[in-house]
Enzyme design. Structure first.
Site, PDB file in Angstrom:
ATOM      1  N   LEU A   1       0.818  -1.203   0.000  1.00 31.43           N
ATOM      2  CA  LEU A   1       0.000   0.000   0.000  1.00 31.43           C
ATOM      3  C   LEU A   1       0.859   1.262   0.000  1.00 31.43           C
ATOM      4  O   LEU A   1       0.447   2.296  -0.505  1.00 31.43           O
ATOM      5  CB  LEU A   1      -0.904   0.018   1.241  1.00 31.43           C
ATOM      6  CG  LEU A   1      -1.981  -1.063   1.286  1.00 31.43           C
ATOM      7  CD1 LEU A   1      -2.638  -1.119   2.663  1.00 31.43           C
ATOM      8  CD2 LEU A   1      -3.031  -0.805   0.215  1.00 31.43           C
ATOM      9  N   GLY A   2       2.016   1.170   0.599  1.00 30.08           N
ATOM     10  CA  GLY A   2       2.855   2.355   0.664  1.00 30.08           C
ATOM     11  C   GLY A   2       4.091   2.080   1.495  1.00 30.08           C
ATOM     12  O   GLY A   2       4.250   1.000   2.063  1.00 30.08           O
TER      13      GLY A   2
ATOM     14  N   GLY B   1       6.880   4.014   4.288  1.00 25.49           N
ATOM     15  CA  GLY B   1       7.455   5.114   5.053  1.00 25.49           C
ATOM     16  C   GLY B   1       8.948   4.841   5.112  1.00 25.49           C
ATOM     17  O   GLY B   1       9.415   3.842   4.582  1.00 25.49           O
TER      18      GLY B   1
ATOM     19  N   PHE C   1      10.783   3.972   7.607  1.00 19.37           N
ATOM     20  CA  PHE C   1      11.155   2.843   8.458  1.00 19.37           C
ATOM     21  C   PHE C   1      10.140   1.710   8.382  1.00 19.37           C
ATOM     22  O   PHE C   1      10.208   0.766   9.156  1.00 19.37           O
ATOM     23  CB  PHE C   1      11.275   3.304   9.913  1.00 19.37           C
ATOM     24  CG  PHE C   1      12.337   4.343  10.137  1.00 19.37           C
ATOM     25  CD1 PHE C   1      13.430   4.451   9.291  1.00 19.37           C
ATOM     26  CD2 PHE C   1      12.248   5.213  11.200  1.00 19.37           C
ATOM     27  CE1 PHE C   1      14.406   5.407   9.499  1.00 19.37           C
ATOM     28  CE2 PHE C   1      13.222   6.186  11.425  1.00 19.37           C
ATOM     29  CZ  PHE C   1      14.294   6.282  10.570  1.00 19.37           C
TER      30      PHE C   1
ATOM     31  N   GLU D   1      -6.407  -0.617  10.543  1.00 12.83           N
ATOM     32  CA  GLU D   1      -7.565  -0.518   9.656  1.00 12.83           C
ATOM     33  C   GLU D   1      -7.072  -0.186   8.247  1.00 12.83           C
ATOM     34  O   GLU D   1      -6.135   0.609   8.081  1.00 12.83           O
ATOM     35  CB  GLU D   1      -8.449   0.632  10.183  1.00 12.83           C
ATOM     36  CG  GLU D   1      -9.643   0.952   9.345  1.00 12.83           C
ATOM     37  CD  GLU D   1     -10.459   2.107   9.950  1.00 12.83           C
ATOM     38  OE1 GLU D   1     -10.069   2.655  10.996  1.00 12.83           O
ATOM     39  OE2 GLU D   1     -11.493   2.418   9.356  1.00 12.83           O
ATOM     40  N   TYR D   2      -7.692  -0.789   7.247  1.00 12.71           N
ATOM     41  CA  TYR D   2      -7.327  -0.497   5.864  1.00 12.71           C
ATOM     42  C   TYR D   2      -8.075   0.740   5.397  1.00 12.71           C
ATOM     43  O   TYR D   2      -9.303   0.797   5.452  1.00 12.71           O
ATOM     44  CB  TYR D   2      -7.676  -1.704   4.984  1.00 12.71           C
ATOM     45  CG  TYR D   2      -7.606  -1.444   3.500  1.00 12.71           C
ATOM     46  CD1 TYR D   2      -6.509  -0.804   2.937  1.00 12.71           C
ATOM     47  CD2 TYR D   2      -8.629  -1.858   2.657  1.00 12.71           C
ATOM     48  CE1 TYR D   2      -6.434  -0.558   1.581  1.00 12.71           C
ATOM     49  CE2 TYR D   2      -8.568  -1.628   1.294  1.00 12.71           C
ATOM     50  CZ  TYR D   2      -7.469  -0.974   0.768  1.00 12.71           C
ATOM     51  OH  TYR D   2      -7.410  -0.740  -0.587  1.00 12.71           O
TER      52      TYR D   2
ATOM     53  N   ASP E   1       1.549  16.361  14.680  1.00  6.18           N
ATOM     54  CA  ASP E   1       2.128  16.296  13.337  1.00  6.18           C
ATOM     55  C   ASP E   1       1.022  16.165  12.299  1.00  6.18           C
ATOM     56  O   ASP E   1       1.061  15.316  11.417  1.00  6.18           O
ATOM     57  CB  ASP E   1       3.110  15.117  13.256  1.00  6.18           C
ATOM     58  CG  ASP E   1       4.048  15.240  12.060  1.00  6.18           C
ATOM     59  OD1 ASP E   1       4.134  16.343  11.472  1.00  6.18           O
ATOM     60  OD2 ASP E   1       4.696  14.241  11.703  1.00  6.18           O
TER      61      ASP E   1
ATOM     62  N   GLU F   1      -0.365  14.133   4.684  1.00  5.87           N
ATOM     63  CA  GLU F   1       0.297  12.835   4.549  1.00  5.87           C
ATOM     64  C   GLU F   1      -0.060  11.886   5.692  1.00  5.87           C
ATOM     65  O   GLU F   1       0.065  10.672   5.567  1.00  5.87           O
ATOM     66  CB  GLU F   1       1.831  12.994   4.531  1.00  5.87           C
ATOM     67  CG  GLU F   1       2.392  13.612   3.275  1.00  5.87           C
ATOM     68  CD  GLU F   1       2.432  15.136   3.352  1.00  5.87           C
ATOM     69  OE1 GLU F   1       1.693  15.738   4.169  1.00  5.87           O
ATOM     70  OE2 GLU F   1       3.198  15.722   2.580  1.00  5.87           O
ATOM     71  N   ASN F   2      -0.452  12.455   6.829  1.00  4.29           N
ATOM     72  CA  ASN F   2      -0.784  11.634   8.000  1.00  4.29           C
ATOM     73  C   ASN F   2      -2.288  11.419   8.148  1.00  4.29           C
ATOM     74  O   ASN F   2      -2.745  10.952   9.182  1.00  4.29           O
ATOM     75  CB  ASN F   2      -0.253  12.296   9.282  1.00  4.29           C
ATOM     76  CG  ASN F   2       1.251  12.169   9.390  1.00  4.29           C
ATOM     77  OD1 ASN F   2       1.844  11.349   8.690  1.00  4.29           O
ATOM     78  ND2 ASN F   2       1.867  12.967  10.232  1.00  4.29           N
TER      79      ASN F   2
HETATM   80  P1  AMP Z   1       3.436   5.382   6.794  1.00  4.93           P
HETATM   81  O1  AMP Z   1       4.588   4.477   7.020  1.00  4.93           O
HETATM   82  O2  AMP Z   1       2.420   5.339   7.881  1.00  4.93           O
HETATM   83  O3  AMP Z   1       3.866   6.783   6.454  1.00  4.93           O
HETATM   84  O4  AMP Z   1       2.670   4.823   5.501  1.00  4.93           O
HETATM   85  C1  AMP Z   1       3.265   4.868   4.224  1.00  4.93           C
HETATM   86  C2  AMP Z   1       2.176   4.877   3.166  1.00  4.93           C
HETATM   87  O5  AMP Z   1       1.433   3.644   3.231  1.00  4.93           O
HETATM   88  C3  AMP Z   1       1.129   5.962   3.329  1.00  4.93           C
HETATM   89  O6  AMP Z   1       1.540   7.145   2.718  1.00  4.93           O
HETATM   90  C4  AMP Z   1      -0.084   5.366   2.653  1.00  4.93           C
HETATM   91  O7  AMP Z   1       0.018   5.559   1.247  1.00  4.93           O
HETATM   92  C5  AMP Z   1       0.065   3.875   2.946  1.00  4.93           C
HETATM   93  N1  AMP Z   1      -0.691   3.460   4.131  1.00  4.93           N
HETATM   94  C6  AMP Z   1      -0.290   3.513   5.422  1.00  4.93           C
HETATM   95  N2  AMP Z   1      -1.208   3.031   6.248  1.00  4.93           N
HETATM   96  C7  AMP Z   1      -2.254   2.667   5.481  1.00  4.93           C
HETATM   97  C8  AMP Z   1      -3.557   2.097   5.757  1.00  4.93           C
HETATM   98  N3  AMP Z   1      -3.923   1.818   7.010  1.00  4.93           N
HETATM   99  N4  AMP Z   1      -4.375   1.847   4.724  1.00  4.93           N
HETATM  100  C9  AMP Z   1      -3.990   2.135   3.456  1.00  4.93           C
HETATM  101  N5  AMP Z   1      -2.792   2.664   3.134  1.00  4.93           N
HETATM  102  C10 AMP Z   1      -1.929   2.933   4.126  1.00  4.93           C
END
Ligand code: AMP
Length: 365
Positions: free
Chosen positions: A74-75, A77, A79, A146-147, A191, A195-196
């Site tokens: 899905l994405g 970060g 880390f 949660e998705y 924050d 993006e969050n």
């Molecule tokens: P993060 O590590 O939390 O910054 O997440 C990195 C990326 O993953 C985010 O920018 C979203 O595109 C995707 N992502 C994170 N959490 C979710 C989620 N619960 N459902 C769908 N996509 C997510």
């Protein structure tokens, strides 16, 4: 525009989860299913699933990666990697955030991470991304989330460039609703930025990333101490933000300890997000961080001419240098911009409509 629930029938698209070309390199994620097909109703009617824990329920189940079918990525970060997964027993869809322990250790964030996970797990609100549980193995920590089917508010804004008053006010109302819940629990987000903020199946707000702040330091938007563009003046002053720190390595950032800001700092960020949703850019943006910092401290910004006068009033009363003069959350709810444009009941109506449709499909007469 947000569609009226009564005028359209919510779709129930089937989601095909293809195995992503991306693979984890070690044994932790062995035996992923190659192709899983699921109905999206698993996402919006999660309450029957065992994965959902009630506020005071003890963690009874010990999860392992073998409990999940692995879907697409899905994405990412700095880390962590987030993947779509299906719980094998119930078919429940969720997002699994996979964090390498070595990275957490490298930046000495172990205690911080566990503490933040425990905070997040206690938050139960329709506009806060649910964290169901976490587990770990020898090399990784897995957070079951949660998705959020519609990615982040940042990607939504990028796609639309800027939003209309109705969409903006509705999003802002929902963010304020989530903040209200957090602030009552004495939890400050600290924050807040697009993006969050994730978006659910009906493009409803799902606030995420509660102070984990374990993000890549490579850009101005991803700092441990928050993001300069969204930072309130008093936060900059309290933190005495050094511009050099804003381009430092994560290891450097661990030497700082986060100072709890007051709730009004989140309201400043809410003003920034309102501006950004309507104008497509943040009000104090400059390629030079030193200039952004100066502009924030002198509250030097210009409202675009085409912004509605109620929106201008709303933004200018959130972006007050003196935090005591800033709108409070009750003020936000009562503000004419929110009262005129936010579709406050839209989500409830949509969910209700969807639930009754789902019920009648499953219970044919
Ligand atoms: P993060 O590590 O939390 O910054 O997440 C990195 C990326 O993953 C985010 O920018 C979203 O595109 C995707 N992502 C994170 N959490 C979710 C989620 N619960 N459902 C769908 N996509 C997510």
């Amino acid at each position: 525009m947000i569609k009226n629930a009564s005028s359209s029938t919510p779709m129930r698209p089937a989601i095909n989860i293809q195995k992503d070309p991306y693979v984890f390199s070690d044994d932790a994620l062995k035996s992923p299913s190659n192709h899983v097909s699921m109905d999206v109703s698993n996402i919006v009617t999660p309450y029957q699933t065992k994965i959902q824990q009630e506020p005071n329920e003890k963690r009874t189940k010990k999860w392992s990666i073998d409990d999940f079918n692995i879907g697409r990525r899905l994405g990412e970060g700095s880390f962590s990697t987030v993947i779509l997964v299906e719980e094998k027993k119930t078919g429940f869809l969720c997002a699994l955030k996979v964090i390498k322990k070595s990275t957490i250790r490298q930046y000495q964030q172990e205690h911080q991470l566990i503490r933040e996970l425990e905070i997040h797990m206690r938050l139960f609100h329709k506009h806060i991304l649910r964290m169901y549980d976490f587990f770990y193995d020898s090399s990784r920590i897995y957070v079951i989330l949660e998705y959020a089917a519609n990615d982040t508010l940042a990607s939504y804004l990028k796609h639309h460039q800027h939003l209309d008053n109705i969409r903006t006010a509705t999003f802002i109302y929902q963010i304020a609703d989530a903040l209200n819940y957090c602030h009552r629990l004495k939890i400050m987000h600290r924050d807040l930025k697009p993006e969050n903020i994730l978006l659910g199946q009906f493009h409803e707000i799902k606030l995420a990333d509660f102070g984990l702040a374990l993000h890549c330091p490579s850009s101005r938007r991803t700092q441990y101490i928050g993001t300069m563009d969204y930072m309130a003046p008093e936060v900059i002053e309290n933190e005495d933000v050094n511009i050099d720190d804003l381009s430092c390595s994560p290891a450097d950032s661990t030497t700082k300890s986060p100072i709890p800001y007051e709730e009004s700092a989140d309201l400043w960020s809410l003003g920034i997000i309102t501006y950004e949703l309507l104008a497509g850019t943040t009000p104090f943006y400059d390629a030079e961080l030193t200039i952004t910092k100066k502009r924030i401290l002198s509250c030097d910004y210009v409202l675009p001419d085409n912004i509605h006068m109620d929106a201008s009033h709303f933004i200018s009363h959130l972006l007050k240098y003196d935090r005591l003069e800033r709108l409070t959350i009750p003020d936000v709810f009562e503000h004419i911009f929110i009262r005129s444009f936010a579709q406050i009941n839209f989500l409830n109506e949509t969910l209700h409509h969807f639930a009754s449709m789902h019920h009648s499909q499953n219970n044919p007469q």
